[in-house]
Design a protein around this motif. Structure first.
Motif: not given
Length: 305
Positions: A148-150, A168, A170, A187, A189
């Motif tokens: 979901l992120s990173g 990314s 995002e 994945k 961070e």
């Protein structure tokens, strides 16, 4: 996953229903479609071609497969329709009740189930289709439930030459993201660590290190799997060698992206319809001519000294 059952030609109709964008989907044209590469290695349900349907966007996902990956480059993901949805627990099977209001979706899955049942001599319901596309190691339903992120580092699972790129999360729609079992991923961070991993996985030194552990066929080493990750030291932002690799890899990526933007002939090598080994080999020939390559190469080799 029988790709002909779930990958299609698609186009945005420019219309909406119940606030959902509508897409026209149909079976991939083997000779003319820009998506024909999706069926090239199919082994099951190869004759199946979905008849044209109109479906809402919520049933479409964004899939990465190995043919999207090249050294320091990543093609846009392709649309895939899955018999599944994401909820708070991860991927779960669609039910008949959830597609009741969408005639195109009902019709599509009816054709898909029929083709699957004919191929495998089974009688599966819609809710059972998810089990047929997930790998034995649950690489979809378990591994991919929290991307979901990173940053996402993608690298090849087969062949003899490691290959990686990063993106990314995002810049994607993470709730829509699907990674095919022909790719491995990590994945991460921080972008620094993502660049570090990408740089080393693509390096000539990592290929030398893992080659002795790869099973060998008539054509040489094969099946990279997760060997590169096992050989790479954990990223340490306080380690000068690690930061040097990050800096040199960033410089190489920047120069490579600039080269792509000003040399239209390279787009042919980024076309997933071209043979994967041909593309990657010739992309490396171009990358090795870049001014920043030698510094990058030295930095990655120093890590293992």
């Amino acid at each position: 996953m029988p790709r002909a059952l779930y990958f299609f030609d698609f186009e945005d109709t420019g219309k909406k229903k119940l606030e959902q964008k509508l897409f026209k989907i149909s079976g991939i044209d083997d000779s003319l479609s820009c998506n024909r590469y999706l069926l090239k290695d199919s082994k099951k349900c190869t004759a199946f071609r979905l008849s044209p349907k109109v479906i809402p966007e919520k049933f479409l996902y964004d899939a990465y497969i190995s043919k999207h990956l090249a050294p320091f480059s990543l093609h846009m993901p392709t649309k895939v329709m899955l018999p599944a949805k994401r909820d708070n627990t991860g991927w779960v099977a669609l039910t008949d009740a959830e597609i009741t209001n969408w005639s195109g979706v009902r019709s599509a899955f009816s054709e898909i189930k029929s083709a699957y049942n004919d191929q495998y001599n089974k009688d599966v319901a819609l809710a059972e289709l998810l089990q047929t596309i997930d790998s034995k190691r649950k690489k979809l339903t378990q591994d991919q439930k929290d991307i979901l992120s990173g940053f996402l580092v993608l690298f090849g699972a087969g062949g003899s030459n490691p290959c990686a790129s990063y993106v990314s999360i995002e810049d994607l729609s993470p709730e829509k993201l699907v990674i095919d079992q022909t790719l491995y991923w990590a994945k991460i961070e921080s972008e620094e660590e993502a660049v570090y991993l990408t740089g080393i996985i693509n390096s000539s030194r990592i290929k030398e290190i893992i080659s002795e552990f790869q099973p060998k066929g008539q054509q040489g080493e094969r099946h990279i799997h997760k060997l590169p990750l096992k050989a790479i030291p954990d990223f340490d932002s306080g380690n000068e060698k690690h930061i040097d690799i990050v800096d040199k890899t960033k410089a190489l990526i920047s120069e490579w992206e600039e080269y792509i933007n000003h040399n239209s002939e390279i787009l042919d090598l980024l076309d997933p319809n071209k043979a994967l080994s041909y593309r990657r080999k010739n992309i490396w020939r171009k990358i090795r001519t870049l001014d920043s390559f030698d510094s990058y190469d030295r930095a990655t080799k120093l890590l293992f000294q």
